[in-house]
Enzyme design. Structure first.
Site, mmCIF file in Angstrom:
data_model
loop_
_atom_site.group_PDB
_atom_site.id
_atom_site.type_symbol
_atom_site.label_atom_id
_atom_site.label_comp_id
_atom_site.label_asym_id
_atom_site.label_seq_id
_atom_site.Cartn_x
_atom_site.Cartn_y
_atom_site.Cartn_z
ATOM 1 C CE1 TYR A 71 0.863 -1.157 11.760
ATOM 2 C CE2 TYR A 71 0.704 -1.926 9.580
ATOM 3 C CZ TYR A 71 0.992 -1.908 10.740
ATOM 4 O OH TYR A 71 2.042 -3.041 11.220
ATOM 5 C CD GLU A 72 -5.571 3.931 13.946
ATOM 6 O OE1 GLU A 72 -5.222 2.537 14.006
ATOM 7 O OE2 GLU A 72 -6.774 3.913 13.646
ATOM 8 C CE1 TYR A 103 -6.794 2.450 -0.077
ATOM 9 C CE2 TYR A 103 -4.768 2.255 0.025
ATOM 10 C CZ TYR A 103 -5.991 1.801 -0.151
ATOM 11 O OH TYR A 103 -5.634 0.547 -0.297
ATOM 12 C CG ASP A 134 -0.951 3.241 3.868
ATOM 13 O OD1 ASP A 134 -1.592 2.481 4.306
ATOM 14 O OD2 ASP A 134 0.311 2.422 3.349
ATOM 15 C CB ALA A 169 -0.841 0.002 1.034
HETATM 16 N N1 ABN Z 1 -3.104 -0.107 5.616
HETATM 17 C C1 ABN Z 1 -3.483 -0.605 4.165
HETATM 18 C C2 ABN Z 1 -4.525 -0.203 3.779
HETATM 19 C C3 ABN Z 1 -5.196 0.919 3.357
HETATM 20 C C4 ABN Z 1 -6.138 1.302 3.080
HETATM 21 C C5 ABN Z 1 -7.088 0.128 2.739
HETATM 22 C C6 ABN Z 1 -6.884 -1.099 2.951
HETATM 23 C C7 ABN Z 1 -5.548 -1.369 3.512
HETATM 24 CU CU CU Z 2 3.974 -2.523 10.452
#
Ligand code: ABN
Ligand code: CU
Length: 645
Positions: free
Chosen positions: A385-386, A305, A301, A299
């Site tokens: 995760y945060e 996202y 992130d 990812a």
């Molecule tokens: N932490 C990885 C992730 C991000 C967004 C959606 C799913 C997984």
């Molecule tokens: Cu990790």
């Protein structure tokens, strides 16, 4: 209404770098909807301020408020970039992005994806095959699809992982449906493939952390109250902050979250520029387990996202403690409606032990000054995760950037009782967490006493002629071009990098400088030929320096989602521009090589990674000599801390 004295608000004062307001977002969206984005099928990925050019800002001319927008037409899947002149009410730019470009995933696509996957009878059947019959308890986790050589044919794909809860407040990451991946097209809303890489039983043992599961909380932890009876030492005017000698502006974008602009330090009555713009610009989390599902978890992130959109609304006493100044984050939802993330950014002061001390044993007196830091932070939740992103400013001109990683491991399933060399087994019921890395990149547009800067690599060396065998000294090597400045940290040489201004000299006629201390300097563990390494080339090296170009914003490119690689830093630095005495940008890659521990489960105690920027001959001497003495406590007659009885 009763207001909390520890929460402050500021009076808005318009400045060209202020993020778009709710009204401005709504205006920009309505201009687009009345123009090229009239069709219902358009979605708004982001709407943000087009920051004025540096030259315009310097000249002080009135600049139009402009919005950059990224859109997708779900009907056909094309992506667009728009530039809107809000005041003039016109669309000043509209381009269709090259076919296959996939802008970041939108928040409401998460929900749609889960609903649509569960509505597909083939998915229901596959879930039942793994014993997951209560769909309300099933969690579909929308992982970015990445790129693994297969042509996505313009489709906007997710590789969704599947977890389940045993009851509504159970932790789903204890129960992965290993080897089951739902390939889902966000534009069509359809599952395009169900990838079944072989049956692995869903682990049943729970991994819960809520009070109702872990039992009563301990009672030996007494409250800590932070009290600043005279209030905090910062002055906030709109988005401008003055704190001690530091001043800066707070910004917020959907892609980066918190941005610090125009960071200056007042020295001998002059506001000296240090960094023009600083923010976290990318991160990647590649997994090292070669199993069919885990190997495709990579990812990005931030860039895939829009990590700013994932920012939490922070709570006093929970996320932040003390005399807090909050700033909201304003973004657009996928329909273009303005969305306020209340209290997205927290700012407060923290005591930081001592700044300096000396006890003069000859005359029996001590001088000590306390240090404090200004903390400006936000926290984003990216599914499991945060990430807390913290800028710390210190009174001596030091700047620190810290990431605090917490939240829940992304887990995997294996046959119960087995171990796996690519991860840490977490229980005896088939749960493990694969090894992975969290690699971050921060972009810093340095303007040390002005825009013309240069960068040196500083290594500690041993002279060849070394009669005492104890000699060592430093050597500065100028990194003249972009290619020369692609560097790795080297702790065996005590390496650091120095950003200088050759035209601004200090007391001893050396160029003023800040140094970047390369802590947590990891790089990608994946092979250079791997897909993830092609796509995240920024993570192969710790230092990159580029000649400033306002369009060069993100080190893995503007659109890393489903990218095939090569965009961003590798493409720009191929030009090998001169970076000596130029307006330049420093990019630092660092992170955490996450070798999972049992202690990281079921929720991970925060782990810090980061780096420091320190003045290095920027000032002529210790800039904190004027800090006030503090009063010694618990003595009958208050004295300052500096006298012994
Ligand atoms: N932490 C990885 C992730 C991000 C967004 C959606 C799913 C997984
Ligand atoms: Cu990790």
């Amino acid at each position: 209404m009763k207001t909390d004295p520890q929460v402050r608000t500021s009076i808005a004062v318009a400045h060209p770098l202020d993020p778009l307001s709710r009204t401005e977002i709504a205006q920009a969206v309505s201009i687009l909807k009345n123009g090229p984005a009239a069709a219902e099928s358009f979605r708004f990925v982001s709407v943000e301020l087009r920051e004025p050019a540096k030259s315009e800002l310097r000249s002080g001319v009135t600049v139009p408020r402009e919005a950059d927008a990224v859109l997708i037409n779900r009907d056909g899947g094309a992506a667009y970039e728009a530039l809107v002149d809000i005041g003039a009410e016109n669309v000043a730019g509209w381009i269709e992005l090259p076919g296959g470009t996939q802008p970041p995933i939108m928040l409401d696509e998460f929900d749609e994806c889960e609903v649509n996957c569960k509505a597909d009878p083939r998915v229901v059947e596959a879930l039942a095959g793994r014993g997951m019959t209560d769909l309300d308890l099933v969690c579909i986790e929308p992982w970015s699809a990445g790129y693994f050589g297969a042509d996505a044919e313009g489709r906007r794909l997710m590789r969704c992982l599947v977890f389940t809860r045993l009851d509504p407040d159970d932790n789903p990451y204890a129960h992965p449906a290993e080897n089951l991946v739902l390939i889902y097209d966000l534009n069509s809303g359809k599952v395009v493939e169900i990838e079944d890489n072989g049956f692995v039983a869903v682990p049943r043992a729970t991994g819960n952390y809520l009070p109702q599961h872990v039992g009563p909380a301990r009672t030996d932890i007494k409250p800590i109250e932070i009290s600043q009876p005279e209030g905090p030492s910062f002055i906030v005017t709109g988005n401008h902050v003055q704190w001690g000698n530091w001043s800066f502006r707070v910004g917020f974008t959907p892609r980066e979250g918190l941005v610090l602009h125009q960071m200056k330090f007042r020295d001998k009555g002059q506001d000296r520029s240090v960094i023009n713009r600083a923010s976290l610009v990318e991160m990647v989390v590649p997994y090292g387990d070669p199993s069919p599902v885990q190997a495709k978890k990579n990812a990005f992130d931030a860039g895939e996202y829009n990590i700013g959109v994932m920012a939490n609304s922070l709570k006093l006493g929970c996320d932040c403690l003390g005399e807090i100044q909050y700033f909201d984050g304003i973004v657009a939802d996928s329909h273009g409606n303005p969305m306020t993330i209340k209290n997205a950014i927290c700012m407060h002061e923290e005591d930081d032990s001592i700044m300096w001390k000396h006890f003069d044993f000859r005359n029996n007196s001590a001088e000590v000054r306390r240090s404090r830091k200004l903390v400006i932070s936000f926290i984003a939740t990216v599914a499991n995760y945060e990430y807390g992103f913290y800028w710390h400013l210190y009174l001596d001109g030091t700047i620190e950037f810290l990431v605090k990683a917490t939240g829940i491991l992304s887990t995997a399933g294996q046959p119960a009782g087995e171990k796996n060399k690519y991860g840490q087994t977490l229980n005896n019921d088939g749960l493990y967490a694969p090894i992975h890395q969290h690699i971050f990149n921060v972009r810093m547009d340095f303007e040390l006493d002005g825009p013309h800067n240069a960068v040196y690599e500083v290594d500690t060396e041993i002279p060849t002629d070394n009669p005492t065998l104890s000699a060592f000294y430093t050597v500065d090597r100028l990194l003249e071009t972009e290619q020369q400045a692609i560097r790795k940290a080297d702790s065996s040489k005590h390496r650091f990098w120095k950003i200088v201004n050759h035209n601004s000299r200090n007391l001893v006629d050396e160029p003023v400088a800040y140094r970047l201390m390369p802590t947590d300097a990891i790089t990608l563990a994946a092979h250079d030929d791997s897909y993830v390494s092609q796509r995240a080339q920024f993570a192969r090296n710790n230092l990159w320096v580029t000649a400033y170009d306002r369009t060069e914003r993100f080190p893995a490119g503007e659109y890393p989602n489903q990218s095939t690689g090569g965009d961003g830093l590798p493409a720009w630095t191929a030009a090998n521009r001169n970076i000596t005495d130029e307006d330049l940008v420093v990019w630092y890659t660092f992170g955490m090589h996450h070798v999972v521990r049992l202690e990281d489960w079921p929720v991970m105690p925060r782990q810090h990674v980061g780096f420091m920027l320190q003045p290095h001959g920027f000032f002529d001497q210790n800039p904190t000599l004027d800090l006030p003495r503090t009063e010694a406590r618990e003595q009958e007659t208050p004295t300052h801390c500096c006298k012994r009885d």
